[in-house]
Write a protein that holds these residues in place. Structure first.
Motif, PDB file in Angstrom:
ATOM      1  N   ASP A  48       0.816  -1.211  -0.147  1.00  0.00           N
ATOM      2  CA  ASP A  48      -0.238  -0.017   0.103  1.00  0.00           C
ATOM      3  C   ASP A  48       0.917   1.238  -0.165  1.00  0.00           C
ATOM      4  N   SER A  49       2.266   1.154   0.030  1.00  0.00           N
ATOM      5  CA  SER A  49       2.844   2.558   0.487  1.00  0.00           C
ATOM      6  C   SER A  49       3.800   2.826  -0.867  1.00  0.00           C
ATOM      7  N   VAL A  50       3.443   1.979  -1.913  1.00  0.00           N
ATOM      8  CA  VAL A  50       4.063   2.142  -3.341  1.00  0.00           C
ATOM      9  C   VAL A  50       3.267   2.893  -4.435  1.00  0.00           C
ATOM     10  N   HIS A  51       3.722   3.733  -5.201  1.00  0.00           N
ATOM     11  CA  HIS A  51       3.173   4.519  -6.228  1.00  0.00           C
ATOM     12  C   HIS A  51       3.065   3.494  -7.573  1.00  0.00           C
ATOM     13  N   TYR A  52       2.082   3.231  -8.027  1.00  0.00           N
ATOM     14  CA  TYR A  52       1.949   2.246  -9.099  1.00  0.00           C
ATOM     15  C   TYR A  52       1.773   3.074 -10.372  1.00  0.00           C
ATOM     16  N   PRO A  53       2.670   2.500 -11.581  1.00  0.00           N
ATOM     17  CA  PRO A  53       2.618   3.232 -12.771  1.00  0.00           C
ATOM     18  C   PRO A  53       1.325   2.976 -13.736  1.00  0.00           C
ATOM     19  N   LEU A  54       0.328   3.362 -13.168  1.00  0.00           N
ATOM     20  CA  LEU A  54      -0.799   3.140 -13.842  1.00  0.00           C
ATOM     21  C   LEU A  54      -1.720   4.324 -14.308  1.00  0.00           C
ATOM     22  N   GLU A  55      -2.255   4.214 -15.449  1.00  0.00           N
ATOM     23  CA  GLU A  55      -2.683   5.479 -15.888  1.00  0.00           C
ATOM     24  C   GLU A  55      -4.323   5.400 -16.042  1.00  0.00           C
ATOM     25  N   CYS A  56      -5.041   5.833 -14.823  1.00  0.00           N
ATOM     26  CA  CYS A  56      -6.266   5.568 -14.227  1.00  0.00           C
ATOM     27  C   CYS A  56      -7.071   6.406 -14.392  1.00  0.00           C
ATOM     28  N   GLY A  57      -6.729   7.731 -15.099  1.00  0.00           N
ATOM     29  CA  GLY A  57      -7.614   8.937 -15.217  1.00  0.00           C
ATOM     30  C   GLY A  57      -8.132   9.211 -13.715  1.00  0.00           C
ATOM     31  N   THR A  58      -9.463   9.435 -13.645  1.00  0.00           N
ATOM     32  CA  THR A  58      -9.882  10.000 -12.190  1.00  0.00           C
ATOM     33  C   THR A  58     -10.068   8.938 -11.258  1.00  0.00           C
ATOM     34  N   ALA A  59      -9.987   7.507 -11.755  1.00  0.00           N
ATOM     35  CA  ALA A  59      -9.907   6.473 -10.658  1.00  0.00           C
ATOM     36  C   ALA A  59      -8.761   6.287 -10.081  1.00  0.00           C
ATOM     37  N   GLU A  60      -8.506   5.519  -8.937  1.00  0.00           N
ATOM     38  CA  GLU A  60      -7.364   5.153  -8.464  1.00  0.00           C
ATOM     39  C   GLU A  60      -6.909   3.588  -8.514  1.00  0.00           C
ATOM     40  N   PRO A  61      -5.478   3.393  -8.556  1.00  0.00           N
ATOM     41  CA  PRO A  61      -5.119   2.049  -8.232  1.00  0.00           C
ATOM     42  C   PRO A  61      -5.740   1.309  -7.214  1.00  0.00           C
ATOM     43  N   GLU A  62      -5.989   0.054  -7.526  1.00  0.00           N
ATOM     44  CA  GLU A  62      -6.786  -0.896  -6.503  1.00  0.00           C
ATOM     45  C   GLU A  62      -5.676  -2.235  -6.441  1.00  0.00           C
ATOM     46  N   ILE A  63      -5.394  -2.631  -5.350  1.00  0.00           N
ATOM     47  CA  ILE A  63      -4.538  -3.782  -5.012  1.00  0.00           C
ATOM     48  C   ILE A  63      -5.608  -4.946  -4.897  1.00  0.00           C
ATOM     49  N   THR A  64      -5.567  -5.925  -5.780  1.00  0.00           N
ATOM     50  CA  THR A  64      -6.750  -7.067  -5.855  1.00  0.00           C
ATOM     51  C   THR A  64      -6.069  -8.321  -5.351  1.00  0.00           C
ATOM     52  N   ASP A  65      -4.830  -8.257  -4.832  1.00  0.00           N
ATOM     53  CA  ASP A  65      -3.963  -9.356  -4.654  1.00  0.00           C
ATOM     54  C   ASP A  65      -2.802  -9.024  -4.213  1.00  0.00           C
ATOM     55  N   ARG A  66      -2.244  -9.828  -3.238  1.00  0.00           N
ATOM     56  CA  ARG A  66      -0.807  -9.642  -2.891  1.00  0.00           C
ATOM     57  C   ARG A  66      -0.194 -10.987  -2.169  1.00  0.00           C
ATOM     58  N   ALA A  67       1.184 -11.133  -2.312  1.00  0.00           N
ATOM     59  CA  ALA A  67       1.687 -12.375  -1.668  1.00  0.00           C
ATOM     60  C   ALA A  67       3.194 -11.864  -1.347  1.00  0.00           C
ATOM     61  N   THR A  68       3.749 -12.500  -0.337  1.00  0.00           N
ATOM     62  CA  THR A  68       5.086 -12.418  -0.252  1.00  0.00           C
ATOM     63  C   THR A  68       5.835 -13.617  -0.124  1.00  0.00           C
ATOM     64  N   GLY A  69       7.037 -13.507  -0.462  1.00  0.00           N
ATOM     65  CA  GLY A  69       8.350 -14.597  -0.639  1.00  0.00           C
ATOM     66  C   GLY A  69       9.446 -14.085  -0.615  1.00  0.00           C
ATOM     67  N   ASP A  70      10.366 -14.800  -0.636  1.00  0.00           N
ATOM     68  CA  ASP A  70      12.001 -14.502  -0.899  1.00  0.00           C
ATOM     69  C   ASP A  70      12.205 -15.044  -2.489  1.00  0.00           C
ATOM     70  N   LEU A  71      11.850 -13.881  -3.214  1.00  0.00           N
ATOM     71  CA  LEU A  71      12.116 -14.492  -4.769  1.00  0.00           C
ATOM     72  C   LEU A  71      13.435 -14.392  -5.096  1.00  0.00           C
ATOM     73  N   ASP A  72      14.543 -13.909  -4.601  1.00  0.00           N
ATOM     74  CA  ASP A  72      15.778 -13.708  -5.308  1.00  0.00           C
ATOM     75  C   ASP A  72      17.033 -14.578  -4.392  1.00  0.00           C
ATOM     76  N   GLY A  73      16.652 -14.986  -3.107  1.00  0.00           N
ATOM     77  CA  GLY A  73      17.251 -15.725  -2.240  1.00  0.00           C
ATOM     78  C   GLY A  73      18.245 -15.100  -1.467  1.00  0.00           C
ATOM     79  N   ASP A  74      17.852 -13.919  -1.107  1.00  0.00           N
ATOM     80  CA  ASP A  74      18.754 -12.976  -0.119  1.00  0.00           C
ATOM     81  C   ASP A  74      18.249 -12.829   1.212  1.00  0.00           C
ATOM     82  N   GLN A  75      17.367 -13.758   1.385  1.00  0.00           N
ATOM     83  CA  GLN A  75      16.761 -14.026   2.904  1.00  0.00           C
ATOM     84  C   GLN A  75      15.737 -13.015   3.324  1.00  0.00           C
ATOM     85  N   ARG A  76      15.594 -11.988   2.264  1.00  0.00           N
ATOM     86  CA  ARG A  76      14.541 -10.713   2.547  1.00  0.00           C
ATOM     87  C   ARG A  76      13.207 -10.981   1.714  1.00  0.00           C
ATOM     88  N   PRO A  77      12.269 -10.866   2.317  1.00  0.00           N
ATOM     89  CA  PRO A  77      11.074 -11.415   1.597  1.00  0.00           C
ATOM     90  C   PRO A  77      10.678 -10.118   0.348  1.00  0.00           C
TER      91      PRO A  77
END
Length: 192
Positions: free
Chosen positions: A65-94
């Motif tokens: 929720d703390s990130v600005h997404y590069p979407l062109e929504c006009g007068t609407a706002e971006p909406e997060i419909t799903d999210r998940a976490t995990g260590d994707l690059d193997g650096d022990q940080r999610p």
């Protein structure tokens, strides 16, 4: 009259003063023990050259929720419909992976999938776009599992297909390889 082998002891009868004295003695021992502390315990035995490394504190996953997404929504706002976490690059940080679209009252606005990381200092930031909303895809069955981002992508076989009715379906996955996210098709696009 026969004398007992052990003389009668005056303190064999308990009186309230005896209980009070015992309670004061126990309290004094407990209080004194709080001032005496043992040496710090370690997993290595004393005299051993090996020392146990303390586990690193678990890093918190970035807040989507703390990130600005590069979407062109006009007068609407971006909406997060799903999210998940995990260590994707193997650096022990999610990392956090967010599925985002423009908020709409009706219709099916396209989704974007964004990978967010938390630098050691500073605010969370987007480091990769896995699906760009310009591709006109709808994301379903989204998950992060064992370092892989997986999703089902609903799309369109031609620009003339109405946005209400995606007619293709594809399973896709992304993994971190050679310093970037590589997309692998898990199943070919099929008409729905």
């Amino acid at each position: 009259m026969q004398h007992p082998a052990v003389p009668e002891l005056a303190h064999t009868r308990t009186r309230p003063i005896h209980w009070l004295a015992t309670a004061v003695a126990v309290a004094a021992v407990v209080a004194a023990s709080s001032f005496v502390q043992p040496r710090d315990a370690t997993a290595a035995q004393s005299g051993s050259p090996e020392t146990a490394a303390a586990p690193a504190p678990a890093a918190a996953a970035p807040d989507a929720d703390s990130v600005h997404y590069p979407l062109e929504c006009g007068t609407a706002e971006p909406e997060i419909t799903d999210r998940a976490t995990g260590d994707l690059d193997g650096d022990q940080r999610p990392e956090t992976v967010a599925v985002v679209r423009c908020k709409a009252g009706s219709g099916t606005p396209p989704h974007g999938i964004y990978v967010i990381t938390q630098p050691h200092t500073g605010e969370p930031r987007i480091v990769a776009t896995l699906v760009d909303p310009k591709e006109r895809l709808t994301v379903t069955d989204f998950e992060v599992h064992d370092g892989t981002v997986e999703a089902t992508l609903l799309g369109y076989s031609a620009p003339t297909v109405p946005s209400c009715c995606p007619d293709t379906r594809e399973k896709a996955g992304w993994q971190w390889k050679d310093q970037s996210f590589v997309r692998s098709q898990q199943s070919a696009a099929k008409s729905v």
